[in-house]
Design a protein around this motif. Structure first.
Motif, PDB file in Angstrom:
ATOM      1  N   PRO A  36       6.725  46.979  78.324  1.00 53.28           N
ATOM      2  CA  PRO A  36       7.728  46.194  78.480  1.00 53.28           C
ATOM      3  C   PRO A  36       8.002  45.229  77.914  1.00 53.28           C
ATOM      4  CG  PRO A  36       7.986  47.410  80.154  1.00 53.28           C
ATOM      5  CD  PRO A  36       6.659  47.559  79.848  1.00 53.28           C
ATOM      6  N   HIS A  59      13.473  48.678  72.627  1.00 54.06           N
ATOM      7  CA  HIS A  59      14.348  48.523  73.526  1.00 54.06           C
ATOM      8  C   HIS A  59      14.141  49.827  75.021  1.00 54.06           C
ATOM      9  CE1 HIS A  59      18.254  48.305  74.727  1.00 54.06           C
ATOM     10  NE2 HIS A  59      18.308  49.596  74.533  1.00 54.06           N
ATOM     11  N   GLN A  60      12.674  50.285  73.897  1.00 52.69           N
ATOM     12  CA  GLN A  60      12.470  51.180  75.932  1.00 52.69           C
ATOM     13  C   GLN A  60      11.535  52.759  74.298  1.00 52.69           C
ATOM     14  OE1 GLN A  60      15.195  54.687  77.462  1.00 52.69           O
ATOM     15  NE2 GLN A  60      16.977  54.257  76.230  1.00 52.69           N
ATOM     16  N   THR A  61      11.255  53.183  75.115  1.00 51.26           N
ATOM     17  CA  THR A  61      10.290  54.299  75.261  1.00 51.26           C
ATOM     18  C   THR A  61      11.129  55.543  75.703  1.00 51.26           C
ATOM     19  OG1 THR A  61       8.379  54.190  77.001  1.00 51.26           O
ATOM     20  CG2 THR A  61       7.626  53.441  74.533  1.00 51.26           C
ATOM     21  N   GLN A  68      12.198  53.298  70.734  1.00 47.29           N
ATOM     22  CA  GLN A  68      13.664  52.777  70.423  1.00 47.29           C
ATOM     23  C   GLN A  68      13.627  51.841  69.969  1.00 47.29           C
ATOM     24  OE1 GLN A  68      16.935  53.680  73.458  1.00 47.29           O
ATOM     25  NE2 GLN A  68      17.243  55.370  71.843  1.00 47.29           N
ATOM     26  N   TYR A 121      15.888  45.788  78.995  1.00 46.82           N
ATOM     27  CA  TYR A 121      16.625  47.182  79.106  1.00 46.82           C
ATOM     28  C   TYR A 121      15.167  48.176  80.117  1.00 46.82           C
ATOM     29  CZ  TYR A 121      18.542  52.294  79.223  1.00 46.82           C
ATOM     30  OH  TYR A 121      18.793  53.105  79.691  1.00 46.82           O
ATOM     31  N   PHE A 122      14.466  47.887  78.260  1.00 48.06           N
ATOM     32  CA  PHE A 122      13.447  48.747  79.464  1.00 48.06           C
ATOM     33  C   PHE A 122      11.879  48.243  80.253  1.00 48.06           C
ATOM     34  CE2 PHE A 122       8.833  49.294  76.393  1.00 48.06           C
ATOM     35  CZ  PHE A 122       7.918  50.263  77.553  1.00 48.06           C
ATOM     36  N   LYS A 125      14.300  49.569  83.190  1.00 51.35           N
ATOM     37  CA  LYS A 125      13.219  50.835  83.436  1.00 51.35           C
ATOM     38  C   LYS A 125      12.248  50.968  84.348  1.00 51.35           C
ATOM     39  CE  LYS A 125      14.056  54.245  80.612  1.00 51.35           C
ATOM     40  NZ  LYS A 125      14.080  55.007  79.355  1.00 51.35           N
ATOM     41  N   GLU A 126      11.333  50.131  83.883  1.00 52.37           N
ATOM     42  CA  GLU A 126      10.206  50.325  84.128  1.00 52.37           C
ATOM     43  C   GLU A 126       9.940  49.534  85.724  1.00 52.37           C
ATOM     44  OE1 GLU A 126       6.908  51.449  82.639  1.00 52.37           O
ATOM     45  OE2 GLU A 126       8.501  52.320  81.379  1.00 52.37           O
TER      46      GLU A 126
END
Length: 264
Positions: A36, A59-61, A68, A121-122, A125-126
């Protein structure tokens, strides 16, 4: 730090608002290594117009397979990006730069404004994937409710229980700047660690509030960037004490301790 250049296949192109798009690309080497706060350089065309690649935060994986990217159409390169469809390929270089450090924290607050929401956002999530996730509060800001698109709901869907919003026009959440939410929603006595990304004035206000409360603060900076590997020196920024040499956002950042850089 491993870096890769991949011919990434577009898997999905979503239009979230009239100007904001989310692109999913198959890039397993980058996806498996990304953290991130890191970014990729995107070649938006196979020709030399536009010449320069675009730096976009991750943005995320998804599943060590997909990367993404969230982006706003602001010029020729991003207009070309928005016109691409699934099955086409893009050249990506990454993951680049240093990301956020969220280890050994008991209470984290993520503050994002505009497209600065993308890497947070990433990060959220992490954080929530850790074995004993710390308390996590998310503060998001935009000019209008429409500019958020589905992003506030996305944070809630991954398990963020405290997401607070601010809009300039008051069409959703607090009317005013997102930095104003810090002292409304964070208990002053707690040792918060704040991670922020967004427009420079917004982050400057966040840093000021953190210093007043003696909270740790990490900032993800966005600058003009041509190469992403510290060859062009286009992303130089002054150090906090204005001594030399300059820091470079691509190599030394994009995430810094807020006390490292000058807030002019």
């Amino acid at each position: 730090m491993n870096q890769f250049e991949e011919q990434a296949e577009i898997v999905r192109q979503e239009q979230l608002t009239p100007e904001i798009f989310r692109l999913s690309l198959k890039a397993p080497e980058i996806a498996s290594q990304a953290r991130p706060g890191q970014f990729v350089m995107v070649q938006t065309a196979s020709c030399y117009d536009p010449l320069l690649r675009r730096p976009l935060s991750i943005h995320q994986t998804i599943g060590n397979e997909l990367v993404q990217l969230l982006y706003k159409v602001v010029g020729k390169g991003t207009r070309m990006l928005a016109a691409l469809t699934p099955g086409q390929r893009l050249k990506l270089t990454g993951p680049l730069g240093h990301g956020f450090d969220f280890s050994d924290q008991q209470a984290l607050c993520l503050v994002g404004g505009g497209m600065g929401i993308a890497p947070l956002y990433f990060l959220a999530k992490e954080i929530l994937r850790t074995a004993n996730p710390p308390k996590c509060v998310v503060l998001l800001g935009a000019r209008t409710a429409a500019e958020f698109g589905p992003l506030p709901r996305d944070f809630m869907d991954i398990g963020v229980t405290q997401t607070h919003l601010a809009t300039d026009d008051g069409s959703l959440g607090h009317q005013g700047f997102v930095a104003e939410l810090l002292l409304q929603h964070l208990a002053p006595g707690n040792q918060w660690s704040v991670c922020t990304c967004g427009p420079h004035p917004m982050m400057k206000a966040v840093v000021k509030a953190c210093r007043q409360q003696e909270w740790q603060c990490q900032v993800s900076l966005e600058t003009m960037m041509a190469c992403g590997i510290s060859a062009c020196l286009g992303c130089a920024i002054p150090r906090a004490d204005l001594s030399g040499p300059y820091l470079h956002v691509c190599k030394d950042g994009p995430v810094f301790n807020a006390n490292e850089v000058a807030w002019l």
